[in-house]
Scaffold this motif. Structure first.
Motif, PDB file in Angstrom:
ATOM      1  N   GLU A  68       0.820  -1.118  -0.147  1.00 52.66           N
ATOM      2  CA  GLU A  68      -0.032   0.041   0.179  1.00 52.66           C
ATOM      3  C   GLU A  68       0.843   1.196  -0.120  1.00 52.66           C
ATOM      4  O   GLU A  68       1.927   1.282   0.302  1.00 52.66           O
ATOM      5  CB  GLU A  68      -1.011  -0.059   1.212  1.00 52.66           C
ATOM      6  N   PHE A 117      -8.620   4.834  -9.892  1.00 53.62           N
ATOM      7  CA  PHE A 117      -9.205   3.696  -9.514  1.00 53.62           C
ATOM      8  C   PHE A 117      -9.583   2.742 -10.867  1.00 53.62           C
ATOM      9  O   PHE A 117      -9.237   1.581 -10.965  1.00 53.62           O
ATOM     10  CB  PHE A 117     -10.606   4.044  -8.757  1.00 53.62           C
ATOM     11  N   ILE A 131      -6.824  -1.915  -7.469  1.00 56.79           N
ATOM     12  CA  ILE A 131      -6.983  -1.207  -6.113  1.00 56.79           C
ATOM     13  C   ILE A 131      -8.095  -1.632  -5.118  1.00 56.79           C
ATOM     14  O   ILE A 131      -9.158  -1.573  -5.591  1.00 56.79           O
ATOM     15  CB  ILE A 131      -7.108   0.304  -6.503  1.00 56.79           C
ATOM     16  N   LEU A 149      -8.991   3.247  -1.753  1.00 53.00           N
ATOM     17  CA  LEU A 149      -8.349   4.449  -2.380  1.00 53.00           C
ATOM     18  C   LEU A 149      -9.007   5.556  -1.449  1.00 53.00           C
ATOM     19  O   LEU A 149     -10.254   5.683  -1.435  1.00 53.00           O
ATOM     20  CB  LEU A 149      -8.380   4.766  -3.642  1.00 53.00           C
ATOM     21  N   TYR A 159      -2.960  11.075  -0.821  1.00 55.34           N
ATOM     22  CA  TYR A 159      -3.854  10.001  -1.216  1.00 55.34           C
ATOM     23  C   TYR A 159      -3.050   8.590  -0.554  1.00 55.34           C
ATOM     24  O   TYR A 159      -1.915   8.682  -0.548  1.00 55.34           O
ATOM     25  CB  TYR A 159      -3.910   9.698  -2.639  1.00 55.34           C
ATOM     26  N   GLU A 160      -3.888   7.752  -0.220  1.00 60.33           N
ATOM     27  CA  GLU A 160      -3.374   6.206   0.017  1.00 60.33           C
ATOM     28  C   GLU A 160      -4.039   5.266  -0.795  1.00 60.33           C
ATOM     29  O   GLU A 160      -5.304   5.457  -0.789  1.00 60.33           O
ATOM     30  CB  GLU A 160      -3.667   5.970   1.704  1.00 60.33           C
ATOM     31  N   ALA A 161      -3.574   4.373  -1.408  1.00 57.43           N
ATOM     32  CA  ALA A 161      -3.879   3.290  -2.014  1.00 57.43           C
ATOM     33  C   ALA A 161      -3.528   2.021  -1.544  1.00 57.43           C
ATOM     34  O   ALA A 161      -2.370   1.743  -1.281  1.00 57.43           O
ATOM     35  CB  ALA A 161      -3.888   3.490  -3.600  1.00 57.43           C
ATOM     36  N   THR A 164       0.390   5.656 -11.856  1.00 60.31           N
ATOM     37  CA  THR A 164      -0.065   6.910 -11.020  1.00 60.31           C
ATOM     38  C   THR A 164       0.628   8.405 -11.584  1.00 60.31           C
ATOM     39  O   THR A 164      -0.173   9.142 -11.663  1.00 60.31           O
ATOM     40  CB  THR A 164      -0.042   6.608  -9.271  1.00 60.31           C
TER      41      THR A 164
END
Length: 457
Positions: free
Chosen positions: A143, A190, A200, A203, A212-214, A235
């Motif tokens: 992640e 996404f 993903i 998100l 952001y965090e994915a 990304t």
């Protein structure tokens, strides 16, 4: 990307049916940067089995394309010849934001046709084979947290790299409001990454302006590492199309949180298809195998840290009280420790290595996690370190992590454990590149020094 092995004939059939004119090929350098080229379909047909030549400078220069002066593998002394890159047909993807252009990943071979010891993807494959020989199938996922900045590249390269502007303002962790403000970008990440074969799982915005965090959906480890590498590159490309710079620096701003690249991992029985980390008979739900795996990581961490924290900037993140671990600790569902055990069920029990930064090379980070875990299993290590209760930053009785890249690199360079895990050739080359990185930083006069000393000293 396919769940079933792809043959040459099947790949060529698929490309022919799509009237393919061109193909992208990509390799990953020691820093985890995706390097590559576009070739014609006819050229692809001619190299699909035998591989292709790729200048070995990709292992002879740094992230800024400056040539190392301390590499034995290649350099001015060798003339930077081609190395053979072998295409992995199972990495086949189409790039949805680039007219569905086909993409394949490759890794390197030496002059005898064997996997190149210093190639990150080849190293991971070697460690995977060691797990397979013991009947284990590793399932991993990574992640990432990253900052999104308004694209002002011309100004940055004019000498104003401090003049950055976040995509959105305010901290706003888990904010639906902030995600909606850049709705097209958020949704493209996404949707397009899933079409790209990088699904993903979740998100969201993180704490910090424009963060952001994915979480990438878990898979077998080599596919997980491929997904992680392609996630970062994809990304950045999608962000550019939205006027955004996506940065995976570990610590973008001293006053803001750092960016992690946590690695989630479990071992499954290859024959029985069972999660070997789960044991319903124990009070914790953790098996003895999982405990040995974690004990191995704790034992090895001080000697493999540059594979998790590979840059000078990495260690600006690894400071107390900043959501990044600094101590040799573990606990169940505790985000202040190096290892966060998550025993829940037969399907989801796993360990999360929280030391890993967003700036890590996924192939090296996952190779280090797996190799250290196997070290614990092979040596029947017991998890003697008790679980931390409360604040892991304050729990220093079992040791702390090296404080900077130089110290971490010297610990790895002189460690018999590192050479046992990864081979002397890899350790020698990799630590030389980290020493180079430290030297490049050490000679630079920073704005902090100028502000502190220019007038008063």
């Amino acid at each position: 990307m396919s769940n079933q092995p792809l043959s040459k004939d099947k790949v060529l059939q698929l490309l022919a049916e799509q009237n393919t004119e061109k193909v992208k090929l990509a390799v990953t350098d020691i820093d985890g940067i995706l390097r590559g080229k576009m070739i014609s379909y006819e050229k692809f047909v001619s190299i699909v089995e035998k591989g292709f030549g790729f200048c070995n400078v990709v292992f002879g220069w740094d992230a800024g394309d400056v040539a190392y002066d301390n590499s034995g593998y290649t350099g001015w002394h060798s003339g930077y010849p081609d190395a053979t890159a072998a295409i992995d047909l199972n990495t086949f993807r189409q790039i949805p934001w680039d007219n569905d252009t086909p993409l394949f990943l490759a890794d390197f071979r030496d002059s005898k046709g064997n996997d190149l010891e210093i190639c990150p993807r080849s190293l991971l494959k070697k460690i995977i084979q060691q797990a397979g020989d013991k009947g284990y199938t590793p399932y991993f996922s990574q992640e990432f947290e990253w900052f999104n900045l308004i694209d002002n590249t011309d100004q940055l390269y004019a000498g104003n790299f401090r003049d950055t502007k976040p995509m959105t303002q305010g901290m706003f962790g888990y904010s639906l409001q902030r995600a909606a403000e850049k709705n097209d970008y958020f949704n493209d990440l996404f949707t397009l990454l899933k079409k790209f074969g990088v699904p993903i799982e979740g998100l969201h915005t993180e704490t910090g302006p424009g963060v952001y965090e994915a979480a990438i959906t878990y898979s077998e480890i080599l596919e997980a590492a491929d997904r992680a590498v392609l996630f970062k590159s994809g990304t950045k490309q999608i962000a550019h199309n939205h006027g955004v710079i996506a940065t995976f620096m570990a610590k973008f701003n001293e006053n803001l949180p750092g960016c992690s690249g946590h690695v989630h991992q479990s071992l499954w029985s290859t024959t029985k298809k069972q999660n070997l980390f789960y044991d319903k008979k124990t009070t914790t739900g953790m098996s003895s195998l999982m405990e040995s795996y974690m004990a191995g990581q704790l034992a090895c961490l001080p000697f493999i840290l540059p594979m998790f924290a590979p840059t000078v900037n990495s260690y600006k993140r690894l400071v107390e009280g900043a959501w990044a671990p600094t101590t040799l600790t573990w606990a169940i569902d505790n985000r202040t420790t190096a290892l966060r055990a998550l025993p829940a069920s037969s399907s989801s029990t796993r360990v999360e290595t929280r030391v890993v930064g967003s700036d890590s090379n996924p192939y090296l980070a996952m190779a280090a996690c797996l190799a250290a875990g196997l070290y614990g299993i092979n040596n029947k290590l017991k998890l003697k370190i008790p679980a931390t209760v409360g604040n892991g930053y304050a729990d220093k009785k079992n040791g702390t992590l090296p404080k900077n890249l130089w110290d971490a690199t010297q610990a790895m360079k002189t460690s018999p454990i590192a050479k046992q895990l990864f081979g002397a050739a890899f350790v020698e080359h990799f630590t030389a590149t980290r020493e180079w990185e430290w030297r490049q930083f050490s000679k630079v006069v920073t704005d902090w020094e100028l502000k502190r000393y220019l007038e008063i000293i």
